[in-house]
Design a protein around this motif. Sequence first.
Motif, mmCIF file in Angstrom:
data_model
loop_
_atom_site.group_PDB
_atom_site.id
_atom_site.type_symbol
_atom_site.label_atom_id
_atom_site.label_comp_id
_atom_site.label_asym_id
_atom_site.label_seq_id
_atom_site.Cartn_x
_atom_site.Cartn_y
_atom_site.Cartn_z
ATOM 1 N N GLU A 3 0.834 -1.214 0.000
ATOM 2 C CA GLU A 3 0.000 0.000 0.000
ATOM 3 C C GLU A 3 0.868 1.264 0.000
ATOM 4 O O GLU A 3 0.559 2.226 -0.717
ATOM 5 C CB GLU A 3 -0.921 0.000 1.226
ATOM 6 N N ASP A 4 1.950 1.250 0.788
ATOM 7 C CA ASP A 4 2.831 2.419 0.819
ATOM 8 C C ASP A 4 3.435 2.683 -0.560
ATOM 9 O O ASP A 4 3.506 3.831 -1.007
ATOM 10 C CB ASP A 4 3.967 2.199 1.837
ATOM 11 N N THR A 5 3.893 1.600 -1.215
ATOM 12 C CA THR A 5 4.490 1.748 -2.538
ATOM 13 C C THR A 5 3.454 2.223 -3.551
ATOM 14 O O THR A 5 3.740 3.067 -4.404
ATOM 15 C CB THR A 5 5.106 0.417 -2.999
ATOM 16 N N GLU A 207 8.470 -1.901 4.744
ATOM 17 C CA GLU A 207 7.821 -0.775 5.436
ATOM 18 C C GLU A 207 8.862 0.157 6.053
ATOM 19 O O GLU A 207 8.728 1.388 5.988
ATOM 20 C CB GLU A 207 6.875 -1.293 6.524
ATOM 21 N N HIS A 210 10.580 2.130 3.321
ATOM 22 C CA HIS A 210 9.709 3.223 2.887
ATOM 23 C C HIS A 210 9.747 4.365 3.896
ATOM 24 O O HIS A 210 9.825 5.546 3.512
ATOM 25 C CB HIS A 210 8.277 2.711 2.720
ATOM 26 N N TRP A 211 9.729 4.036 5.176
ATOM 27 C CA TRP A 211 9.794 5.063 6.224
ATOM 28 C C TRP A 211 11.101 5.844 6.142
ATOM 29 O O TRP A 211 11.120 7.073 6.283
ATOM 30 C CB TRP A 211 9.650 4.399 7.597
ATOM 31 N N GLN A 214 10.935 8.387 3.497
ATOM 32 C CA GLN A 214 10.202 9.578 3.947
ATOM 33 C C GLN A 214 11.084 10.467 4.822
ATOM 34 O O GLN A 214 11.028 11.706 4.729
ATOM 35 C CB GLN A 214 8.955 9.154 4.732
#
Length: 595
Positions: A3-5, A207, A210-211, A214
């Motif tokens: 979902e993040d991607t 995850e 991805h963090w 950010q």
Amino acid sequence: MTEDTYMATVSVLREYFDLPQREADDIASQLKTIHLAGGQVLFKQGDPADSMYLLVRGRLQVWLDSEAPVYIGEVVPGESVGEVGLITGEARSADVVAVRSCILVKFEQTAFERLAAEHPSMVMRLTAIVAKRLHENTIGADSKKRPSPSIICLRPLDNSEKLVQLSESICAELEKHGSVLYLTPEILQRYEERSFPASESDRISQEFEHWCGQQEQAHRFLVLGCTAEHNKWSEFAEGQSDLILLLGASESEPSLREFEKQSSVVPRHVKHKVLLLSHPDEQITDTCRWLENRETEYHLHIRGGSDADLQRVGRMLSGNANGLVLGGGAARGFAHIGTYRALCEAGIPVDWIGGTSIGAIMGVAIALYGDVDLVEEKVRAAFVKGKPFEDYTLPVVSVLSGNRMNKLSQRFMPGEIEDLAIPFFAISSDINTGDVNIHESGQIWRATSASAALPGVLPPVVHRNNLAVDGAVLNNLPVDVMATKPVGQIFAVKLSSQNDSEVEFDDVPSGWKLLMAKILPGEALDIPSLTSLLFKATEVANRKRTTQLADRADILFEPPVQNFSLLKVNQFDEVVNAGYEHGIRILSETFDVES
């Protein structure tokens, strides 16, 4: 696709193609993502071009010629690569390599044509982006200079409290140049997120990656701290970083650590390794032992907890370092001391020094002695009282024997280049190959002797089994070499010998007539000596190239020294003062510094 991607992909598509949310969602649902590990090649120069890519997360670098890599630029999230090939169908023009783990979306030609038919605005947007890219390449908008790192891996060579404190000091220094987020598995335990690694042996989740992406956007620096072991966290930290900073204590053993023997898959030219040595006092020795088996881009020193050295490290890592380039010009090079005094009084630190001929000699005096008064004292003792231009010999190889210059250099410029607190390089010319030699290691006096060995005036120096002569033959103002170093601003000092004087005779007098003119009263003729002519000829031959290099400097000093003699050292004070007064004027005009 997580979902993040997926959300990140939609965001990139919206921004890149200027699409509404619904259309971006529709396109994202039809695309597949590609994952690259750090060091993995996306495509190589000459490969068929049948697709383009959008970078969602990570960082790519673009290089020409894998045999002798030339840096072209970087691709950051939200940017594309390969779009020109998609439109023109021509083969790939460069290598594209992942700096760290990356996520991309791929548009194959058939898929892009289908999507463009459904969303016509994509074609117009892509055409505009390609036109802009081609225009920038035509006018040279890309300076080809690599950006300073945003993710730094701190890799201590030993588990010691001293190196832990050094890591914290580096982070504190970086804070002066932008926000810093320092992460270790121990620190991450405070976040209480299940997807975050709780120990150095934990698997790194998508995850968490991805963090981290950010956090890179949110902070100027993301610093990943490690211990002196090889584990999953260190693999991640090295793979994600732009620069790996090896931290060592000079009093420990210089041999390779066990974790260093597991070589990185990332090519050296893509990801830099830098050695930072901490010293218990002012003395720096045996750096070459630390470097002989390590592939490092460059190295730095911190002496006895020196604040000035630590600040230099902060400027280097943040891209705010100052490089000083000093040109050749024989005795007119004393003006370099005046320029350096002006910089010191203006509070502008020098972080990297490079020079040619007398510029190399003055530069290494600055790197060795630091304090401007001490620099002036040492140079006066060596090159005014020492009279290096007066040891004439039978002119078989050169007018001067070079013995006096070598003895003075060994006495006043001892040690190895690697042991200098301020990084330094000297330029000489290889008369066997026609290549430029960049002296960044070995005995200081040998490097400066080679750099100042003007053909016909001083004998050549043996360097790597070839003969080296004055660097001014090929590069009298090495701004281009300094531009490859981690500096943000380049100061250069150009010493021109051009003047408006004209000779007062129609033909050059014979040697006998010149000799008689010296003996007989009232018969003196104003004609340059053989030595001066050789100096001037070298300078003139390289003048156009020197002017081109001078234009690349951020701040250029051209002290008015053309009317001073090239060889008479008794004008030392006047030449130094000319450099100082000119330096003060240029700095006051540029930085609004009070003179």
